[in-house]
Design a protein around this motif. Structure first.
Motif, PDB file in Angstrom:
ATOM      1  N   ALA A 174       0.835  -1.194   0.000  1.00 16.11           N
ATOM      2  CA  ALA A 174       0.000   0.000   0.000  1.00 16.11           C
ATOM      3  C   ALA A 174       0.872   1.246   0.000  1.00 16.11           C
ATOM      4  O   ALA A 174       2.037   1.209   0.357  1.00 16.11           O
ATOM      5  CB  ALA A 174      -0.900  -0.005   1.222  1.00 16.11           C
ATOM      6  N   SER A 175       0.279   2.350  -0.402  1.00 16.94           N
ATOM      7  CA  SER A 175       1.031   3.600  -0.430  1.00 16.94           C
ATOM      8  C   SER A 175       0.895   4.323   0.891  1.00 16.94           C
ATOM      9  O   SER A 175      -0.048   4.104   1.651  1.00 16.94           O
ATOM     10  CB  SER A 175       0.514   4.492  -1.554  1.00 16.94           C
ATOM     11  OG  SER A 175      -0.741   5.037  -1.200  1.00 16.94           O
ATOM     12  N   ARG A 176       1.831   5.214   1.150  1.00 16.09           N
ATOM     13  CA  ARG A 176       1.789   5.965   2.389  1.00 16.09           C
ATOM     14  C   ARG A 176       0.603   6.910   2.432  1.00 16.09           C
ATOM     15  O   ARG A 176       0.186   7.311   3.500  1.00 16.09           O
ATOM     16  CB  ARG A 176       3.113   6.657   2.661  1.00 16.09           C
ATOM     17  CG  ARG A 176       3.568   7.664   1.664  1.00 16.09           C
ATOM     18  CD  ARG A 176       4.991   8.127   1.857  1.00 16.09           C
ATOM     19  NE  ARG A 176       5.164   9.009   2.984  1.00 16.09           N
ATOM     20  CZ  ARG A 176       6.323   9.343   3.499  1.00 16.09           C
ATOM     21  NH1 ARG A 176       7.422   8.852   2.993  1.00 16.09           N
ATOM     22  NH2 ARG A 176       6.412  10.140   4.525  1.00 16.09           N
ATOM     23  N   SER A 177      -0.003   7.250   1.284  1.00 13.41           N
ATOM     24  CA  SER A 177      -1.179   8.111   1.299  1.00 13.41           C
ATOM     25  C   SER A 177      -2.391   7.392   1.882  1.00 13.41           C
ATOM     26  O   SER A 177      -3.346   8.028   2.291  1.00 13.41           O
ATOM     27  CB  SER A 177      -1.482   8.617  -0.117  1.00 13.41           C
ATOM     28  OG  SER A 177      -1.812   7.528  -0.953  1.00 13.41           O
ATOM     29  N   ALA A 178      -2.361   6.057   1.940  1.00  9.60           N
ATOM     30  CA  ALA A 178      -3.463   5.287   2.499  1.00  9.60           C
ATOM     31  C   ALA A 178      -3.285   5.070   4.005  1.00  9.60           C
ATOM     32  O   ALA A 178      -4.015   4.306   4.605  1.00  9.60           O
ATOM     33  CB  ALA A 178      -3.566   3.944   1.787  1.00  9.60           C
ATOM     34  N   ILE A 184       4.208   5.756  18.141  1.00 13.42           N
ATOM     35  CA  ILE A 184       3.395   6.318  17.064  1.00 13.42           C
ATOM     36  C   ILE A 184       2.941   5.132  16.221  1.00 13.42           C
ATOM     37  O   ILE A 184       3.755   4.283  15.847  1.00 13.42           O
ATOM     38  CB  ILE A 184       4.204   7.310  16.216  1.00 13.42           C
ATOM     39  CG1 ILE A 184       4.684   8.471  17.087  1.00 13.42           C
ATOM     40  CG2 ILE A 184       3.361   7.817  15.039  1.00 13.42           C
ATOM     41  CD1 ILE A 184       5.728   9.357  16.417  1.00 13.42           C
ATOM     42  N   ILE A 185       1.664   5.093  15.936  1.00 11.73           N
ATOM     43  CA  ILE A 185       1.069   3.991  15.177  1.00 11.73           C
ATOM     44  C   ILE A 185       0.708   4.480  13.781  1.00 11.73           C
ATOM     45  O   ILE A 185       0.178   5.579  13.622  1.00 11.73           O
ATOM     46  CB  ILE A 185      -0.227   3.500  15.864  1.00 11.73           C
ATOM     47  CG1 ILE A 185       0.067   2.930  17.237  1.00 11.73           C
ATOM     48  CG2 ILE A 185      -0.997   2.517  15.001  1.00 11.73           C
ATOM     49  CD1 ILE A 185       0.582   1.543  17.245  1.00 11.73           C
ATOM     50  N   ALA A 186       0.974   3.660  12.773  1.00 13.96           N
ATOM     51  CA  ALA A 186       0.469   3.889  11.421  1.00 13.96           C
ATOM     52  C   ALA A 186      -0.680   2.915  11.225  1.00 13.96           C
ATOM     53  O   ALA A 186      -0.571   1.741  11.579  1.00 13.96           O
ATOM     54  CB  ALA A 186       1.564   3.631  10.385  1.00 13.96           C
ATOM     55  N   GLU A 187      -1.788   3.422  10.700  1.00 14.93           N
ATOM     56  CA  GLU A 187      -2.915   2.537  10.424  1.00 14.93           C
ATOM     57  C   GLU A 187      -3.450   2.823   9.036  1.00 14.93           C
ATOM     58  O   GLU A 187      -3.305   3.929   8.522  1.00 14.93           O
ATOM     59  CB  GLU A 187      -4.011   2.677  11.482  1.00 14.93           C
ATOM     60  CG  GLU A 187      -4.627   4.045  11.584  1.00 14.93           C
ATOM     61  CD  GLU A 187      -5.608   4.162  12.741  1.00 14.93           C
ATOM     62  OE1 GLU A 187      -5.673   3.271  13.594  1.00 14.93           O
ATOM     63  OE2 GLU A 187      -6.309   5.180  12.787  1.00 14.93           O
ATOM     64  N   ASN A 188      -4.069   1.802   8.434  1.00 12.52           N
ATOM     65  CA  ASN A 188      -4.611   1.988   7.099  1.00 12.52           C
ATOM     66  C   ASN A 188      -6.017   2.572   7.177  1.00 12.52           C
ATOM     67  O   ASN A 188      -6.541   2.805   8.262  1.00 12.52           O
ATOM     68  CB  ASN A 188      -4.552   0.692   6.285  1.00 12.52           C
ATOM     69  CG  ASN A 188      -5.547  -0.354   6.737  1.00 12.52           C
ATOM     70  OD1 ASN A 188      -6.509  -0.082   7.435  1.00 12.52           O
ATOM     71  ND2 ASN A 188      -5.314  -1.575   6.334  1.00 12.52           N
ATOM     72  N   GLU A 189      -6.610   2.797   6.026  1.00 18.10           N
ATOM     73  CA  GLU A 189      -7.917   3.460   5.990  1.00 18.10           C
ATOM     74  C   GLU A 189      -9.011   2.640   6.669  1.00 18.10           C
ATOM     75  O   GLU A 189     -10.024   3.178   7.089  1.00 18.10           O
ATOM     76  CB  GLU A 189      -8.309   3.810   4.551  1.00 18.10           C
ATOM     77  CG  GLU A 189      -8.545   2.616   3.642  1.00 18.10           C
ATOM     78  CD  GLU A 189      -7.277   2.027   3.028  1.00 18.10           C
ATOM     79  OE1 GLU A 189      -7.390   1.030   2.306  1.00 18.10           O
ATOM     80  OE2 GLU A 189      -6.167   2.544   3.282  1.00 18.10           O
ATOM     81  N   ARG A 190      -8.833   1.354   6.824  1.00 15.38           N
ATOM     82  CA  ARG A 190      -9.808   0.516   7.518  1.00 15.38           C
ATOM     83  C   ARG A 190      -9.505   0.429   9.001  1.00 15.38           C
ATOM     84  O   ARG A 190     -10.132  -0.320   9.721  1.00 15.38           O
ATOM     85  CB  ARG A 190      -9.855  -0.875   6.885  1.00 15.38           C
ATOM     86  CG  ARG A 190     -10.529  -0.848   5.528  1.00 15.38           C
ATOM     87  CD  ARG A 190     -10.585  -2.256   4.943  1.00 15.38           C
ATOM     88  NE  ARG A 190     -10.076  -2.194   3.582  1.00 15.38           N
ATOM     89  CZ  ARG A 190      -8.850  -2.493   3.187  1.00 15.38           C
ATOM     90  NH1 ARG A 190      -7.963  -2.920   4.040  1.00 15.38           N
ATOM     91  NH2 ARG A 190      -8.497  -2.387   1.939  1.00 15.38           N
ATOM     92  N   ARG A 191      -8.484   1.136   9.462  1.00 19.06           N
ATOM     93  CA  ARG A 191      -8.088   1.321  10.840  1.00 19.06           C
ATOM     94  C   ARG A 191      -7.212   0.241  11.469  1.00 19.06           C
ATOM     95  O   ARG A 191      -6.718   0.466  12.562  1.00 19.06           O
ATOM     96  CB  ARG A 191      -9.292   1.626  11.725  1.00 19.06           C
ATOM     97  CG  ARG A 191     -10.038   2.846  11.225  1.00 19.06           C
ATOM     98  CD  ARG A 191     -11.020   3.423  12.166  1.00 19.06           C
ATOM     99  NE  ARG A 191     -10.569   3.781  13.476  1.00 19.06           N
ATOM    100  CZ  ARG A 191     -10.033   4.946  13.812  1.00 19.06           C
ATOM    101  NH1 ARG A 191      -9.829   5.870  12.914  1.00 19.06           N
ATOM    102  NH2 ARG A 191      -9.724   5.199  15.060  1.00 19.06           N
TER     103      ARG A 191
END
Length: 127
Positions: free
Chosen positions: A2-6, A55-62
């Protein structure tokens, strides 16, 4: 991949504890080696100390897809010029999300957070 924009960033909540342990497991292995157990000493040593929210990175579905924080090893990996231990970097990105910029996004956010109070950081990188 996935891209970082997501991806969006946030601080952790108590619901993220199991994910942080999982990212610590990924952070302390050498590629293609089996993941250590969640209670392995190496995993426990690199977990974030109290007062250091990852710090957490999460996708658009959380669901979370990556995390970054600092910790201090004993003995320290590196010290500053005055002899004070430097914080060490710990970063993990879920396998299906690697190579798309999530790690860079997490590092940028961590460095921005640390920029006002930390003069250096140590890293322990497995090739």
């Amino acid at each position: 991949m996935a891209s970082r924009s997501a991806v969006r960033l946030r601080t952790t909540t108590p619901d993220d504890n199991a994910f942080i342990v999982e990212m610590a497991r990924h952070a302390c292995i050498i590629e293609d080696w089996p993941l250590p157990a969640p209670d392995d000493d190496e995993v426990l040593e690199i977990l974030p100390p109290p007062g250091v929210p990852p710090i957490i990175a999460e996708n658009e579905r959380r669901p979370p897809v990556g995390a970054v924080w600092t910790h201090h090893s004993n003995p320290p990996l590196r010290c500053d010029a005055a002899g004070a231990p430097l914080p060490e970097l710990c970063i993990g990105v879920a396998p299906g999300w690697r190579g798309g910029g999530v790690g860079g996004l997490l590092l940028d956010a961590l460095f921005a957070d640390l920029s006002t109070g930390v003069d250096g950081i140590g890293t322990n990188v497995h090739v």
